[in-house]
Design a protein around this motif. Structure first.
Motif, PDB file in Angstrom:
ATOM      1  N   LEU A   1       0.836  -1.204   0.000  1.00  0.00           N
ATOM      2  CA  LEU A   1       0.000   0.000   0.000  1.00  0.00           C
ATOM      3  C   LEU A   1       0.871   1.255   0.000  1.00  0.00           C
ATOM      4  O   LEU A   1       2.015   1.227   0.451  1.00  0.00           O
ATOM      5  N   ALA A   2       0.304   2.340  -0.544  1.00  0.00           N
ATOM      6  CA  ALA A   2       0.967   3.640  -0.447  1.00  0.00           C
ATOM      7  C   ALA A   2       0.450   4.282   0.837  1.00  0.00           C
ATOM      8  O   ALA A   2      -0.759   4.418   1.026  1.00  0.00           O
ATOM      9  N   VAL A   3       1.359   4.678   1.690  1.00  0.00           N
ATOM     10  CA  VAL A   3       0.939   5.144   3.018  1.00  0.00           C
ATOM     11  C   VAL A   3       1.548   6.499   3.323  1.00  0.00           C
ATOM     12  O   VAL A   3       2.734   6.714   3.110  1.00  0.00           O
TER      13      VAL A   3
ATOM     14  N   ALA B   1      -4.184  -4.472   6.066  1.00  0.00           N
ATOM     15  CA  ALA B   1      -3.798  -4.351   4.655  1.00  0.00           C
ATOM     16  C   ALA B   1      -4.732  -5.168   3.772  1.00  0.00           C
ATOM     17  O   ALA B   1      -5.194  -4.681   2.725  1.00  0.00           O
ATOM     18  N   ALA B   2      -5.009  -6.394   4.203  1.00  0.00           N
ATOM     19  CA  ALA B   2      -5.873  -7.263   3.391  1.00  0.00           C
ATOM     20  C   ALA B   2      -7.257  -6.641   3.236  1.00  0.00           C
ATOM     21  O   ALA B   2      -7.843  -6.659   2.146  1.00  0.00           O
ATOM     22  N   ALA B   3      -7.770  -6.038   4.319  1.00  0.00           N
ATOM     23  CA  ALA B   3      -9.100  -5.436   4.256  1.00  0.00           C
ATOM     24  C   ALA B   3      -9.117  -4.269   3.256  1.00  0.00           C
ATOM     25  O   ALA B   3     -10.063  -4.099   2.479  1.00  0.00           O
ATOM     26  N   ILE B   4      -8.037  -3.461   3.253  1.00  0.00           N
ATOM     27  CA  ILE B   4      -7.988  -2.312   2.337  1.00  0.00           C
ATOM     28  C   ILE B   4      -7.829  -2.794   0.903  1.00  0.00           C
ATOM     29  O   ILE B   4      -8.523  -2.330  -0.012  1.00  0.00           O
ATOM     30  N   LEU B   5      -6.922  -3.750   0.691  1.00  0.00           N
ATOM     31  CA  LEU B   5      -6.685  -4.242  -0.668  1.00  0.00           C
ATOM     32  C   LEU B   5      -7.940  -4.881  -1.249  1.00  0.00           C
ATOM     33  O   LEU B   5      -8.225  -4.728  -2.441  1.00  0.00           O
ATOM     34  N   GLU B   6      -8.666  -5.554  -0.399  1.00  0.00           N
ATOM     35  CA  GLU B   6      -9.881  -6.216  -0.865  1.00  0.00           C
ATOM     36  C   GLU B   6     -10.935  -5.211  -1.312  1.00  0.00           C
ATOM     37  O   GLU B   6     -11.674  -5.444  -2.247  1.00  0.00           O
ATOM     38  N   ALA B   7     -10.972  -4.091  -0.600  1.00  0.00           N
ATOM     39  CA  ALA B   7     -12.015  -3.097  -0.889  1.00  0.00           C
ATOM     40  C   ALA B   7     -11.672  -2.225  -2.097  1.00  0.00           C
ATOM     41  O   ALA B   7     -12.531  -1.496  -2.587  1.00  0.00           O
ATOM     42  N   THR B   8     -10.419  -2.257  -2.581  1.00  0.00           N
ATOM     43  CA  THR B   8     -10.042  -1.341  -3.698  1.00  0.00           C
ATOM     44  C   THR B   8      -9.770  -2.090  -4.994  1.00  0.00           C
ATOM     45  O   THR B   8      -9.677  -3.270  -5.032  1.00  0.00           O
TER      46      THR B   8
END
Ligand code: AMP
Length: 421
Positions: free
Chosen positions: A356-358, A414-421
């Protein structure tokens, strides 16, 4: 002296993020595709002796006649900011004795070029070209392979409406026969020609074929045709190039009026446009220049190449490619209350490692102000971490798009964010 703010020079521009990500992705694609065809990168200087372009590109061309950034350096030498790179690559070929290298020598370049043109949409005084040159082979297979590489590159950029336009200018004798025939035909109409075309009648009559003026187009409809003057070898060469393109299902059309604006072209010339644009808007132009290297004092070595206008290319880049290469909007990590900065940095590090870009909220804003700022910059996810949560190995994930907030184990963020995008 007091002055206002200094602005960029007329006709030049700054490229800013996130757009620069798209530029870099186009360049990375060019490097990948070109190197898969055995091309290596050449980086020539931006500055060259003026004489190189006068001899290489030709005095009768618009580039040399009106568009060069030429100046005297402190010792009075006439230097020019390169308006194109083929002449520079040819110079480097001779200078480094590349005729002794295994042939053909395949080179590509990416970089800024300069022409003093009237700035308008898509035309700049500093613009970028991506180009390639195949030096040391005169056969039609080289033309076809270069065109296939070009179409492959544009395909990798997800263009699906390409129009390939081809023509052959024949050998020197054929062009000279044609120049004479065209001049003889147009001479009686000289009074009806534009000033530019009248000048070209003596300097470079083939360039008149490029005209957009309606009356001149009308006159040209009755003009002798170049293909009537062609030599047999060029005819066969051209037919072979077309056969190979057909075999690979590269749709193309033959344009008898296509001559390209530079003096050095011989034999095959081509342009590729995107059907979505007007006819004038070629993204790529190129062709054979079998005489150029000898003209610049080198051995008689045939060559073919192309130059893509990168600014133009990016203007018409398919949305699908652009979207995939724009950076993800970053996740913002915000301290909720008193938190040890080291622990917060470690959390940001975990998310970065997951791809992710943070960015971190480092300014000590209140949570409310931080959320407002994140929202304004189009950020979707904010990770809120307070002391207590961090100790328990957890954090709050706020989705600004849906307004929901969930508490998650930090390992699951991270997995939750990646899944949603
Ligand atoms: P040329 O070297 O004139 O054959 O041009 C090759 C490509 O460079 C063209 O197809 C244009 O897309 C691009 N190009 C040429 N001049 C400019 C300019 N002033 N601004 C932006 N792009 C340009």
């Amino acid at each position: 002296m007091s002055g206002g703010a200094i602005r960029s020079v007329k006709g030049t521009r700054d490229l800013l993020p996130p757009e620069t990500e798209v530029w870099a992705a186009v360049e990375a694609t060019a490097r990948r595709v070109f190197s898969s065809y055995g091309y290596g990168e050449i980086r020539t200087p931006v500055l060259e002796e003026t004489e190189l372009f006068v001899r290489g590109v030709g005095e009768g061309t618009d580039i040399v006649g009106k568009e060069m950034y030429t100046f005297a350096d402190k010792k009075g030498r006439s230097l020019t900011l390169r308006p194109e790179s083929t002449a520079a690559v040819a110079r480097a070929f001779v200078e480094h004795g590349m005729a002794e290298w295994p042939t053909p020598v395949k080179l590509y370049y990416i970089g800024p070029h300069f022409r003093y043109e009237r700035p308008q949409r898509g035309r700049y005084r500093q613009f970028f070209q991506i180009g390639a040159e195949l030096v040391g082979d005169e056969g039609p297979l080289s033309d076809a392979e270069l065109l296939l590489m070009l179409v492959g590159f544009l395909g990798a950029l997800e263009f699906d409406d390409l129009v390939v336009r081809l023509n052959t200018l024949g050998d020197e004798a054929a062009r000279s026969r044609y120049r004479a025939a065209l001049t003889e035909y147009l001479r009686p109409f000289a009074a009806e020609l534009s000033d530019d075309s009248r000048r070209r009648l003596d300097e470079n009559p083939l360039r008149i074929l490029d005209t957009k003026a309606p009356r001149e187009r009308e006159l040209l409809a009755g003009a002798p045709r170049l293909d009537a003057c062609l030599d047999e070898k060029s005819r066969e060469h051209f037919a072979t190039v077309r056969r190979i393109l057909d075999r690979f299902e590269v749709a193309h059309s033959v344009e008898p009026g296509l001559v390209r604006g530079l003096d050095y072209y011989t034999s095959t010339v081509f342009e590729i446009a995107s059907a979505g644009l007007g006819a004038q808007d070629a993204i790529v132009g190129g062709g054979r220049y079998d005489g150029l290297i000898a003209d610049l004092g080198g051995p008689a070595v045939p060559a073919i190449g192309f130059a893509i206008g990168q600014d133009r290319l990016i203007d018409v880049l398919p949305e699908s490619f652009r979207r995939r290469h724009l950076p993800r909007t970053p996740v913002v990590v915000t301290p909720a209350g008193l938190v040890d900065a080291g622990a917060l940095l470690a959390l940001a590090g975990e998310l970065r490692s997951a791809g992710l870009a943070v960015t971190m909220e480092l300014t000590g804003r209140s949570v409310k102000a931080a959320l407002k700022r994140a929202h304004r910059s189009g950020v979707r996810f904010v990770v809120l971490a307070g002391e207590e949560e961090l100790e328990l190995g957890r954090a709050q994930l706020k989705d600004l798009e849906t307004g929901t907030q969930t508490e998650l184990p930090r390992a699951a963020l991270a997995a939750a964010i990646l899944e949603a995008t």
